[in-house]
Scaffold this active site. Structure first.
Site, PDB file in Angstrom:
ATOM      1  N   GLU A 204      -7.023  12.731  -1.422  1.00 10.20           N
ATOM      2  CA  GLU A 204      -7.170  11.826  -2.574  1.00 10.20           C
ATOM      3  C   GLU A 204      -8.578  11.965  -3.125  1.00 10.20           C
ATOM      4  OE1 GLU A 204      -6.122   7.924  -1.120  1.00 10.20           O
ATOM      5  OE2 GLU A 204      -4.006   8.257  -1.564  1.00 10.20           O
TER       6      GLU A 204
ATOM      7  N   HIS B 291      -7.559  -0.857 -11.003  1.00 12.37           N
ATOM      8  CA  HIS B 291      -6.685   0.318 -11.125  1.00 12.37           C
ATOM      9  C   HIS B 291      -6.404   0.491 -12.618  1.00 12.37           C
ATOM     10  CE1 HIS B 291      -3.255   2.966 -10.770  1.00 12.37           C
ATOM     11  NE2 HIS B 291      -3.580   3.142  -9.504  1.00 12.37           N
TER      12      HIS B 291
ATOM     13  N   HIS C  61      -7.627  -4.638  -8.433  1.00  9.26           N
ATOM     14  CA  HIS C  61      -6.893  -3.969  -7.370  1.00  9.26           C
ATOM     15  C   HIS C  61      -7.474  -4.245  -5.982  1.00  9.26           C
ATOM     16  CE1 HIS C  61      -4.200  -0.971  -5.808  1.00  9.26           C
ATOM     17  NE2 HIS C  61      -5.170  -0.151  -5.426  1.00  9.26           N
TER      18      HIS C  61
ATOM     19  N   ALA D  23       0.846  -1.196   0.000  1.00  8.62           N
ATOM     20  CA  ALA D  23       0.000   0.000   0.000  1.00  8.62           C
ATOM     21  C   ALA D  23       0.880   1.245   0.000  1.00  8.62           C
ATOM     22  CB  ALA D  23      -0.914  -0.015   1.220  1.00  8.62           C
ATOM     23  N   GLN D  24       0.584   2.135  -0.928  1.00  9.71           N
ATOM     24  CA  GLN D  24       1.469   3.290  -1.100  1.00  9.71           C
ATOM     25  C   GLN D  24       0.873   4.538  -0.459  1.00  9.71           C
ATOM     26  OE1 GLN D  24       1.479   3.270  -5.368  1.00  9.71           O
ATOM     27  NE2 GLN D  24       2.995   1.650  -5.514  1.00  9.71           N
TER      28      GLN D  24
ATOM     29  N   ARG E 168     -11.148   7.273 -11.813  1.00 13.50           N
ATOM     30  CA  ARG E 168     -10.485   5.974 -12.009  1.00 13.50           C
ATOM     31  C   ARG E 168     -11.341   4.947 -12.785  1.00 13.50           C
ATOM     32  NH1 ARG E 168      -8.062   2.871  -6.721  1.00 13.50           N
ATOM     33  NH2 ARG E 168      -6.506   4.484  -6.731  1.00 13.50           N
TER      34      ARG E 168
ATOM     35  N   ARG F  79     -15.083   1.419  -3.263  1.00 15.72           N
ATOM     36  CA  ARG F  79     -14.263   1.774  -2.091  1.00 15.72           C
ATOM     37  C   ARG F  79     -13.722   3.191  -2.222  1.00 15.72           C
ATOM     38  NH1 ARG F  79      -8.099   0.814  -1.115  1.00 15.72           N
ATOM     39  NH2 ARG F  79      -8.108   1.038  -3.363  1.00 15.72           N
TER      40      ARG F  79
HETATM   41  C1  LIG Z   1      -0.417  -1.918  -4.695  1.00 11.84           C
HETATM   42  C2  LIG Z   1      -1.467  -1.617  -3.661  1.00 11.84           C
HETATM   43  C3  LIG Z   1      -1.595  -0.351  -3.140  1.00 11.84           C
HETATM   44  C4  LIG Z   1      -2.573  -0.075  -2.152  1.00 11.84           C
HETATM   45  N1  LIG Z   1      -2.641   1.173  -1.584  1.00 11.84           N
HETATM   46  C5  LIG Z   1      -3.516   1.383  -0.555  1.00 11.84           C
HETATM   47  C6  LIG Z   1      -3.510   2.611   0.166  1.00 11.84           C
HETATM   48  O1  LIG Z   1      -2.718   3.499  -0.115  1.00 11.84           O
HETATM   49  N2  LIG Z   1      -4.403   2.762   1.191  1.00 11.84           N
HETATM   50  C7  LIG Z   1      -5.297   1.788   1.546  1.00 11.84           C
HETATM   51  O2  LIG Z   1      -6.096   1.987   2.486  1.00 11.84           O
HETATM   52  N3  LIG Z   1      -5.315   0.617   0.874  1.00 11.84           N
HETATM   53  C8  LIG Z   1      -4.436   0.384  -0.139  1.00 11.84           C
HETATM   54  N4  LIG Z   1      -4.439  -0.820  -0.780  1.00 11.84           N
HETATM   55  C9  LIG Z   1      -5.354  -1.869  -0.289  1.00 11.84           C
HETATM   56  C10 LIG Z   1      -4.844  -2.408   1.054  1.00 11.84           C
HETATM   57  O3  LIG Z   1      -3.439  -2.506   0.994  1.00 11.84           O
HETATM   58  C11 LIG Z   1      -5.411  -3.782   1.357  1.00 11.84           C
HETATM   59  O4  LIG Z   1      -6.795  -3.779   1.208  1.00 11.84           O
HETATM   60  C12 LIG Z   1      -5.101  -4.196   2.800  1.00 11.84           C
HETATM   61  O5  LIG Z   1      -3.739  -4.016   3.072  1.00 11.84           O
HETATM   62  C13 LIG Z   1      -5.498  -5.639   3.027  1.00 11.84           C
HETATM   63  O6  LIG Z   1      -4.992  -6.048   4.268  1.00 11.84           O
HETATM   64  P1  LIG Z   1      -5.376  -7.467   4.838  1.00 11.84           P
HETATM   65  O7  LIG Z   1      -4.677  -7.585   6.151  1.00 11.84           O
HETATM   66  O8  LIG Z   1      -6.830  -7.668   4.787  1.00 11.84           O
HETATM   67  O9  LIG Z   1      -4.742  -8.499   3.786  1.00 11.84           O
HETATM   68  P2  LIG Z   1      -3.230  -8.662   3.191  1.00 11.84           P
HETATM   69  O10 LIG Z   1      -2.347  -7.555   3.578  1.00 11.84           O
HETATM   70  O11 LIG Z   1      -3.399  -8.957   1.764  1.00 11.84           O
HETATM   71  O12 LIG Z   1      -2.726  -9.955   3.959  1.00 11.84           O
HETATM   72  C14 LIG Z   1      -3.306 -11.218   3.730  1.00 11.84           C
HETATM   73  C15 LIG Z   1      -2.575 -12.226   4.599  1.00 11.84           C
HETATM   74  O13 LIG Z   1      -3.297 -13.450   4.586  1.00 11.84           O
HETATM   75  C16 LIG Z   1      -2.393 -14.537   4.375  1.00 11.84           C
HETATM   76  N5  LIG Z   1      -3.176 -15.630   3.790  1.00 11.84           N
HETATM   77  C17 LIG Z   1      -4.015 -15.594   2.724  1.00 11.84           C
HETATM   78  N6  LIG Z   1      -4.576 -16.803   2.556  1.00 11.84           N
HETATM   79  C18 LIG Z   1      -4.076 -17.620   3.519  1.00 11.84           C
HETATM   80  C19 LIG Z   1      -4.253 -18.980   3.855  1.00 11.84           C
HETATM   81  N7  LIG Z   1      -5.065 -19.795   3.166  1.00 11.84           N
HETATM   82  N8  LIG Z   1      -3.560 -19.484   4.901  1.00 11.84           N
HETATM   83  C20 LIG Z   1      -2.698 -18.703   5.617  1.00 11.84           C
HETATM   84  N9  LIG Z   1      -2.508 -17.391   5.358  1.00 11.84           N
HETATM   85  C21 LIG Z   1      -3.185 -16.872   4.309  1.00 11.84           C
HETATM   86  C22 LIG Z   1      -1.338 -13.941   3.481  1.00 11.84           C
HETATM   87  O14 LIG Z   1      -0.182 -14.755   3.514  1.00 11.84           O
HETATM   88  C23 LIG Z   1      -1.170 -12.566   4.125  1.00 11.84           C
HETATM   89  O15 LIG Z   1      -0.352 -12.696   5.262  1.00 11.84           O
HETATM   90  C24 LIG Z   1      -3.470  -1.100  -1.750  1.00 11.84           C
HETATM   91  C25 LIG Z   1      -3.347  -2.377  -2.294  1.00 11.84           C
HETATM   92  C26 LIG Z   1      -2.352  -2.650  -3.234  1.00 11.84           C
HETATM   93  C27 LIG Z   1      -2.239  -4.038  -3.777  1.00 11.84           C
END
Ligand SMILES: Cc1cc2nc3c(=O)[nH]c(=O)nc-3n(C[C@H](O)[C@H](O)[C@H](O)COP(=O)(O)OP(=O)(O)OC[C@H]3O[C@@H](n4cnc5c(N)ncnc54)[C@H](O)[C@@H]3O)c2cc1C
Length: 534
Positions: free
Chosen positions: A119, A241, A348, A47-48, A287, A383
């Site tokens: 943003e 995206h 995305h 996440a940037q 977007r 979102r």
């Molecule tokens: C390039 C990019 C830029 C972004 N920029 C922003 C931003 O600026 N601001 C914002 O609010 N959001 C942003 N987002 C969205 C945001 O980053 C994500 O929605 C958020 O970080 C998701 O967090 P999470 O903890 O739900 O999942 P994730 O961070 O995706 O973590 C998922 C975890 O689950 C684990 N996992 C998955 N399946 C299994 C399994 N079966 N068994 C064991 N472990 C498993 C993975 O290994 C990982 O540890 C961005 C996303 C991307 C891709």
């Protein structure tokens, strides 16, 4: 070392949602925290932009709530929105107290303020950030605390296969007791039992051919919860995206929207511009509109990509304004100061997910979902930028409170059977998994992408149904591998996205269909129910 296999809380996923839940509970419970690969691999790390929260003196809770409701096109749950927005500032303070180094303004009147950016869709400056790597800064700090906490056992390289539900164990009530987990290093499935289980597995964007997400985003949480009998909601709302670098090795690399903001033009291979034909704001249209325009040109002309050209600006300006993008593109052989960059839209963010209440509770007692895998009602049909990490933090906090209250009242899990491998053999055709994986992601991209039609959805359904049958046979015969587990989950999630998209006979938010371009008067969530919607 032999690890304990019975815990108070099992947390599946170690992004910002899972790490936060683990830390919030660790002083009160024994925790197992699972990551499919390393702790640092997940969308959170990439996440940037930053995290949205009401932190400025001119801003207000009401305005953040209203901006979120506007973006969600009538489908946000206002209570969930209020919960996230109201708890946002405390959660940011929690991160600061843990040591996250957010970017500061220069000292003002003796106090140092945090820098807030603005943003699209936000009526105020309210995005707190750590330069352009907010996710990395937040995750790294949380990971350090998690690794140091004596009550948290971290299991990296462990992928959850399926939940241990009462139905699976043949018990007469509805409850979750943990999960079967493949230890990828030992190549062995173990049962990890717990009084409470939290799915924090992130999004499902790997179901599409092009995605900004890392490889772990395969929708495992949604698939496991569905198989255990939980409802899922609004799976058709996938945020694309507009501009990811088109190069086989540049898997997750986003070319920021700021490049268009600084005069970058989207062009076809012959150099002609096309955005003005879609929206008078041209490259500065929102977007979704830009992503749809690119998709439409690619489909119309059968192109693999379009191009983003900022070479009319001076090389000095481009290098100074976009140092990271410039150097990253050079690594892949593209010099954006002299030539257009090949770009494609990419999946995305998954707005839908496992349906939860305000405490992250799912339909199954003892099972919670937080972060991108959950459908809390915060995002509705679209979102609002930077609201997703906010959701991870705030719902992890409220779920942890509920779990902590319930733990003393919850009985220990019953004995569970070992994973049965007696009827399977080693796979003789790994190529089949790779082939099905490609076919699935290509079908989803071509037929269930940015612009949909009934006919395209029908085609996708037909192909995905066939693939699921093949995968089911394969799954029943062969020993589990990481790829097979993910493929099985991706195929199920693909089918849930298609079913939800077929139910929606209108265009709303991120779901756009040529067959129903208008929006219905009444907004309704798409809710899929296991057993009723197969
Ligand atoms: C390039 C990019 C830029 C972004 N920029 C922003 C931003 O600026 N601001 C914002 O609010 N959001 C942003 N987002 C969205 C945001 O980053 C994500 O929605 C958020 O970080 C998701 O967090 P999470 O903890 O739900 O999942 P994730 O961070 O995706 O973590 C998922 C975890 O689950 C684990 N996992 C998955 N399946 C299994 C399994 N079966 N068994 C064991 N472990 C498993 C993975 O290994 C990982 O540890 C961005 C996303 C991307 C891709």
């Amino acid at each position: 070392m032999t690890r304990q296999t019975d815990y108070d809380v099992l947390i599946i996923g170690a992004g910002i949602a899972g790490l936060s839940a683990a830390l919030r509970l660790a002083d009160r419970a024994r925790i197992a925290l699972l990551a499919k690969v390393s702790l640092s691999e997940g969308s959170s790390q990439y996440a940037q932009g930053g995290i949205a929260a009401v932190l400025g003196s001119q801003d207000s809770i009401e305005e953040h709530v209203n901006d979120t409701l506007d973006a969600g096109c009538g489908l946000c749950d206002e209570d969930a929105v209020r919960l996230a927005v109201e708890r946002g500032p405390d959660c940011i303070q929690w991160l600061i107290d843990l040591g996250v180094a957010f970017t500061k303004e220069s000292p003002l009147n003796g106090t140092t303020q945090y820098h807030l950016t603005r943003e699209g869709g936000h009526s105020h400056r309210r995005i707190i950030h750590a330069d352009d790597a907010t996710g990395r800064a937040s995750s790294t700090t949380l990971q350090q605390h998690v690794r140091e906490h004596p009550n948290i056992d971290v299991f990296e390289n462990h992928i959850a296969v399926d939940l241990l539900s009462s139905a699976r164990l043949g018990l007469p009530y509805q409850r979750c007791f943990g999960a079967y987990v493949l230890d990828r290093d030992a190549d062995k499935v173990v049962a990890l039992t717990a009084r409470a289980t939290v799915l924090a597995t992130g999004g499902a964007s790997k179901v599409y051919l092009y995605t900004s997400n890392p490889d772990v985003s395969t929708g495992d949480g949604v698939a496991m919860a569905w198989r255990a009998g939980c409802r899922v909601g609004n799976m058709e709302f996938v945020q694309f995206h507009p501009t990811c670098l088109y190069h086989p090795e540049a898997k997750s690399f986003l070319v920021s929207e700021a490049v268009r903001g600084e005069g970058g033009k989207l062009v076809l291979p012959d150099g002609s511009e096309f955005m003005k034909g879609y929206d008078e704001r041209g490259e500065l249209a929102p977007r979704d509109i830009v992503a749809r325009a690119i998709d439409s040109e690619m489909k119309r002309l059968g192109l693999d990509c379009v191009y983003l050209d900022i070479s009319q600006q001076s090389a000095e300006f481009v290098k100074q304004r976009f140092p990271t993008i410039h150097s990253k593109c050079l690594e892949f052989g593209f010099d954006m100061t002299t030539e257009p960059l090949p770009v494609v839209p990419a999946a995305h963010y998954t707005c839908g997910g496992i349906i939860t209440d305000r405490s992250g509770r799912t339909d199954l007692d003892g099972l919670y979902a937080v972060g991108e895998t959950a459908h809390t009602g915060l995002h509705g049909a679209n979102r609002l930028a930077s609201n997703s990490i906010l959701e991870c933090l705030t719902f992890a906090a409220s779920a942890s409170e509920h779990i902590a209250e319930q733990l003393p009242l919850t009985e220990a899990p019953p004995p569970v059977p070992e994973w049965d491998e007696s009827r399977v053999t080693d796979s003789d055709e790994e190529v089949l998994v790779a082939h099905n994986w490609d076919e699935l992601r290509r079908a989803m991209w071509d037929y269930v992408g940015i612009v949909r039609t009934d006919k395209r959805l029908e085609r996708a359904k037909h192909r995905v149904d066939n693939l699921r049958r093949e995968i089911f046979d394969y799954y029943s015969l062969f020993r589990l591998t990481n790829n097979l587990i993910e493929l099985r989950n991706l195929a199920l999630v693909a089918s849930l996205i298609i079913q939800s998209a077929m139910k929606r006979k209108e265009s709303r938010g991120l779901h756009y269909t040529l067959d129903y371009p208008g929006m219905e008067e009444t907004a309704q969530n798409s809710v899929l129910i296991p057993d009723s919607d197969k």
